[in-house]
Design a protein around this motif. Structure first.
Motif, PDB file in Angstrom:
ATOM      1  N   MET A  60       0.891  -1.147  -0.044  1.00  0.00           N
ATOM      2  CA  MET A  60      -0.074   0.032   0.080  1.00  0.00           C
ATOM      3  C   MET A  60       0.890   1.305   0.035  1.00  0.00           C
ATOM      4  O   MET A  60       1.691   1.516   0.756  1.00  0.00           O
ATOM      5  CB  MET A  60      -1.007  -0.045   1.202  1.00  0.00           C
ATOM      6  N   MET A  61       0.770   2.183  -1.102  1.00  0.00           N
ATOM      7  CA  MET A  61       1.483   3.322  -1.046  1.00  0.00           C
ATOM      8  C   MET A  61       0.651   4.364  -0.337  1.00  0.00           C
ATOM      9  O   MET A  61      -0.641   4.486  -0.525  1.00  0.00           O
ATOM     10  CB  MET A  61       1.580   3.900  -2.441  1.00  0.00           C
ATOM     11  N   ALA A  62       1.078   4.858   0.943  1.00  0.00           N
ATOM     12  CA  ALA A  62       0.408   5.902   1.515  1.00  0.00           C
ATOM     13  C   ALA A  62       0.530   7.210   1.358  1.00  0.00           C
ATOM     14  O   ALA A  62       1.751   8.013   1.458  1.00  0.00           O
ATOM     15  CB  ALA A  62       0.789   5.905   3.211  1.00  0.00           C
ATOM     16  N   TYR A  63      -0.590   7.995   0.500  1.00  0.00           N
ATOM     17  CA  TYR A  63      -0.512   9.478   0.340  1.00  0.00           C
ATOM     18  C   TYR A  63      -0.761  10.140   1.399  1.00  0.00           C
ATOM     19  O   TYR A  63      -1.658   9.781   2.225  1.00  0.00           O
ATOM     20  CB  TYR A  63      -1.003   9.795  -1.099  1.00  0.00           C
ATOM     21  N   SER A  64      -0.355  11.479   1.358  1.00  0.00           N
ATOM     22  CA  SER A  64      -0.680  12.341   2.631  1.00  0.00           C
ATOM     23  C   SER A  64      -0.568  11.775   4.031  1.00  0.00           C
ATOM     24  O   SER A  64      -1.306  11.721   4.882  1.00  0.00           O
ATOM     25  CB  SER A  64      -2.192  13.017   2.472  1.00  0.00           C
ATOM     26  N   PRO A  65       0.815  11.059   4.281  1.00  0.00           N
ATOM     27  CA  PRO A  65       0.879  10.445   5.476  1.00  0.00           C
ATOM     28  C   PRO A  65       0.900  11.238   6.916  1.00  0.00           C
ATOM     29  O   PRO A  65       0.945  10.840   7.987  1.00  0.00           O
ATOM     30  CB  PRO A  65       2.177   9.627   5.197  1.00  0.00           C
ATOM     31  N   LEU A  66       1.235  12.634   6.386  1.00  0.00           N
ATOM     32  CA  LEU A  66       1.144  13.532   7.496  1.00  0.00           C
ATOM     33  C   LEU A  66       0.016  14.407   7.565  1.00  0.00           C
ATOM     34  O   LEU A  66      -0.237  15.291   8.431  1.00  0.00           O
ATOM     35  CB  LEU A  66       2.392  14.660   7.384  1.00  0.00           C
ATOM     36  N   GLY A  67      -1.269  13.963   6.949  1.00  0.00           N
ATOM     37  CA  GLY A  67      -2.458  14.667   6.990  1.00  0.00           C
ATOM     38  C   GLY A  67      -1.978  15.856   6.403  1.00  0.00           C
ATOM     39  O   GLY A  67      -1.061  16.002   5.409  1.00  0.00           O
ATOM     40  N   ARG A  68      -3.001  16.767   6.535  1.00  0.00           N
ATOM     41  CA  ARG A  68      -2.817  18.246   5.782  1.00  0.00           C
ATOM     42  C   ARG A  68      -2.392  19.139   6.835  1.00  0.00           C
ATOM     43  O   ARG A  68      -2.557  20.517   6.851  1.00  0.00           O
ATOM     44  CB  ARG A  68      -4.093  18.760   5.411  1.00  0.00           C
ATOM     45  N   GLY A  69      -1.546  18.803   8.020  1.00  0.00           N
ATOM     46  CA  GLY A  69      -1.066  19.676   8.877  1.00  0.00           C
ATOM     47  C   GLY A  69      -1.543  19.621  10.344  1.00  0.00           C
ATOM     48  O   GLY A  69      -0.918  20.028  11.194  1.00  0.00           O
ATOM     49  N   GLU A  70      -2.934  19.011  10.259  1.00  0.00           N
ATOM     50  CA  GLU A  70      -3.494  19.174  11.568  1.00  0.00           C
ATOM     51  C   GLU A  70      -2.983  18.121  12.496  1.00  0.00           C
ATOM     52  O   GLU A  70      -3.136  18.227  13.835  1.00  0.00           O
ATOM     53  CB  GLU A  70      -5.174  18.732  11.246  1.00  0.00           C
ATOM     54  N   LEU A  71      -2.428  17.025  11.938  1.00  0.00           N
ATOM     55  CA  LEU A  71      -1.913  16.288  12.994  1.00  0.00           C
ATOM     56  C   LEU A  71      -0.720  16.750  13.771  1.00  0.00           C
ATOM     57  O   LEU A  71      -0.362  16.301  15.013  1.00  0.00           O
ATOM     58  CB  LEU A  71      -1.534  14.902  12.356  1.00  0.00           C
ATOM     59  N   LEU A  72       0.090  17.465  13.123  1.00  0.00           N
ATOM     60  CA  LEU A  72       1.413  18.055  13.908  1.00  0.00           C
ATOM     61  C   LEU A  72       0.988  18.988  14.966  1.00  0.00           C
ATOM     62  O   LEU A  72       2.099  19.425  15.744  1.00  0.00           O
ATOM     63  CB  LEU A  72       2.269  18.762  12.714  1.00  0.00           C
ATOM     64  N   GLU A  73      -0.132  19.361  15.235  1.00  0.00           N
ATOM     65  CA  GLU A  73      -0.454  20.193  16.173  1.00  0.00           C
ATOM     66  C   GLU A  73      -0.917  19.706  17.527  1.00  0.00           C
ATOM     67  O   GLU A  73      -1.243  20.236  18.625  1.00  0.00           O
ATOM     68  CB  GLU A  73      -1.656  21.375  16.050  1.00  0.00           C
ATOM     69  N   GLN A  74      -1.080  18.326  17.413  1.00  0.00           N
ATOM     70  CA  GLN A  74      -1.853  17.449  18.603  1.00  0.00           C
ATOM     71  C   GLN A  74      -0.844  17.279  19.654  1.00  0.00           C
ATOM     72  O   GLN A  74       0.461  16.934  19.456  1.00  0.00           O
ATOM     73  CB  GLN A  74      -2.105  15.809  18.016  1.00  0.00           C
ATOM     74  N   PRO A  75      -1.199  17.796  20.902  1.00  0.00           N
ATOM     75  CA  PRO A  75      -0.283  17.840  21.958  1.00  0.00           C
ATOM     76  C   PRO A  75       0.440  16.383  22.133  1.00  0.00           C
ATOM     77  O   PRO A  75       1.514  16.271  22.595  1.00  0.00           O
ATOM     78  CB  PRO A  75      -1.097  17.939  23.082  1.00  0.00           C
ATOM     79  N   LEU A  76      -0.214  15.268  22.064  1.00  0.00           N
ATOM     80  CA  LEU A  76       0.259  13.937  22.137  1.00  0.00           C
ATOM     81  C   LEU A  76       1.475  13.589  21.285  1.00  0.00           C
ATOM     82  O   LEU A  76       2.697  13.251  21.785  1.00  0.00           O
ATOM     83  CB  LEU A  76      -0.552  12.719  21.995  1.00  0.00           C
ATOM     84  N   ILE A  77       1.094  14.079  19.916  1.00  0.00           N
ATOM     85  CA  ILE A  77       2.274  13.891  19.025  1.00  0.00           C
ATOM     86  C   ILE A  77       3.608  14.790  19.391  1.00  0.00           C
ATOM     87  O   ILE A  77       4.795  14.074  19.305  1.00  0.00           O
ATOM     88  CB  ILE A  77       1.807  14.245  17.525  1.00  0.00           C
ATOM     89  N   ARG A  78       3.450  15.914  19.810  1.00  0.00           N
ATOM     90  CA  ARG A  78       4.246  16.772  20.083  1.00  0.00           C
ATOM     91  C   ARG A  78       5.087  16.277  21.441  1.00  0.00           C
ATOM     92  O   ARG A  78       6.204  16.210  21.601  1.00  0.00           O
ATOM     93  CB  ARG A  78       4.002  18.266  20.368  1.00  0.00           C
ATOM     94  N   ASP A  79       4.257  15.405  22.332  1.00  0.00           N
ATOM     95  CA  ASP A  79       4.945  14.829  23.465  1.00  0.00           C
ATOM     96  C   ASP A  79       5.711  13.455  22.896  1.00  0.00           C
ATOM     97  O   ASP A  79       7.036  13.403  23.668  1.00  0.00           O
ATOM     98  CB  ASP A  79       3.921  14.524  24.589  1.00  0.00           C
ATOM     99  N   ILE A  80       5.494  12.782  22.316  1.00  0.00           N
ATOM    100  CA  ILE A  80       5.972  11.692  21.779  1.00  0.00           C
ATOM    101  C   ILE A  80       7.277  12.101  21.049  1.00  0.00           C
ATOM    102  O   ILE A  80       8.512  11.312  21.146  1.00  0.00           O
ATOM    103  CB  ILE A  80       5.444  10.827  21.012  1.00  0.00           C
ATOM    104  N   ALA A  81       7.081  13.180  20.230  1.00  0.00           N
ATOM    105  CA  ALA A  81       8.354  13.671  19.548  1.00  0.00           C
ATOM    106  C   ALA A  81       9.294  14.088  20.401  1.00  0.00           C
ATOM    107  O   ALA A  81      10.427  13.881  20.272  1.00  0.00           O
ATOM    108  CB  ALA A  81       7.908  14.976  18.612  1.00  0.00           C
ATOM    109  N   ASN A  82       9.082  14.802  21.641  1.00  0.00           N
ATOM    110  CA  ASN A  82       9.941  15.332  22.624  1.00  0.00           C
ATOM    111  C   ASN A  82      10.916  14.056  22.973  1.00  0.00           C
ATOM    112  O   ASN A  82      11.961  14.012  23.470  1.00  0.00           O
ATOM    113  CB  ASN A  82       9.380  16.163  23.646  1.00  0.00           C
ATOM    114  N   ARG A  83      10.167  13.008  23.397  1.00  0.00           N
ATOM    115  CA  ARG A  83      10.481  11.689  23.895  1.00  0.00           C
ATOM    116  C   ARG A  83      11.784  11.124  23.125  1.00  0.00           C
ATOM    117  O   ARG A  83      12.639  10.687  23.540  1.00  0.00           O
ATOM    118  CB  ARG A  83       9.400  10.645  24.213  1.00  0.00           C
TER     119      ARG A  83
END
Length: 278
Positions: A189-212
């Motif tokens: 499966m080829m996944a297009y828009s794997p980051l969404g349209r930017g909305e995912l990157l503002e999620q606090p949980l994703i930011r927290d895991i990124a910091n980890r």
């Protein structure tokens, strides 16, 4: 780190490639976009996805300029519009794509989405292109499970190499039925828009895991897609810095706590859902 995905015919490609949607549209960004694609090839992101629809061919021309002199390093993917997916029109559409890309062959040619042309006719048109040596293999995009099952009933339909789908943390519906169905058939499966349209990157949980993980949110969102077997992600990167960051997403290894937190915030599907499409 290099992670590979294998097609049913044994061909291997990098699990992380490069998308080009909306690239080539603005001349002011052209040099930077070319540099980004070239740097991605250097980093091993050698699968490049484009389409005749993108910028009315401008994306294909941009890619063609980047891969000039490097064609053999690249696994080149383009897509045909549904209204060009007939036996009468597909060969001409493919010839035009090849001309814009500056090459004599595509490694993979996809039906962009299902339109009014019967799938039987589209499959036959693809087979003719394979016989002519213009494409090495073919696949589809934006087809749901029922459409894929119809495709398999068509003579030659079993040669479909891939299905390109919208897939990211916020759009996981394919995990319920379509992705397992494809995995059972060794169909990536080829996944297009794997980051969404930017909305995912503002999620606090994703930011927290990124910091980890000493990463950025985009890398976490991308790693969440890449953790599944048989998935090829094709994010777009408009700058060298961005494509280098995408490549570093391959280094992220989630632990059980990360996965449980991601699943709690972005639950996997528990029932069949309509296919998400952009």
């Amino acid at each position: 780190m290099t992670r590979l995905v294998t097609f049913a015919d044994g061909t291997t490609v990098p699990a992380l490639g490069q998308g080009t949607w909306e690239m080539g549209d603005d001349p002011a960004w052209r040099d930077e976009e070319q540099q980004a694609l070239a740097r991605g090839i250097d980093l091993g992101l050698t699968l490049i996805d484009t389409a005749e629809l993108y910028g009315d061919g401008r994306s294909e021309r941009l890619v063609g300029e980047v891969i000039a002199g490097r064609r053999d390093e690249v696994f080149l993917v383009s897509k045909v519009r549904p209204d060009n997916a007939s036996e009468m029109k597909m060969m001409l559409a493919c010839e035009k794509s090849l001309e814009r890309l500056g090459t004599d062959r595509l490694d993979l040619y996809l039906l962009h989405w299902e339109g009014h042309v019967p799938l039987e006719e589209t499959v036959e048109a693809f087979r003719e292109l394979v016989d002519e040596g213009m494409i090495a293999r073919w696949g589809v995009s934006n087809l749901d499970l029922r459409a894929m099952e119809r495709l398999m009933e068509i003579e030659g339909g079993e040669d479909c190499a891939v299905n390109q789908l919208l897939y990211n943390l916020g759009s996981r519906g394919v995990e319920f039925d379509l992705l397992p169905w494809m995995q059972a058939r060794d169909m990536p499966m080829m996944a297009y828009s794997p980051l969404g349209r930017g909305e995912l990157l503002e999620q606090p949980l994703i930011r927290d895991i990124a910091n980890r993980h000493s990463a950025d949110p985009a890398q976490v969102a991308l790693a969440a897609v890449l953790r599944h077997d048989g998935v090829i992600a094709i994010p777009k990167a408009g700058s060298v810095e961005h494509v280098e960051a995408n490549a570093d997403a391959l280094e992220i290894q989630f632990d059980l706590e990360d996965i449980e937190r991601l699943d709690a915030a972005f639950p996997p599907p528990t029932r069949e859902t309509p296919l998400d499409i952009i």
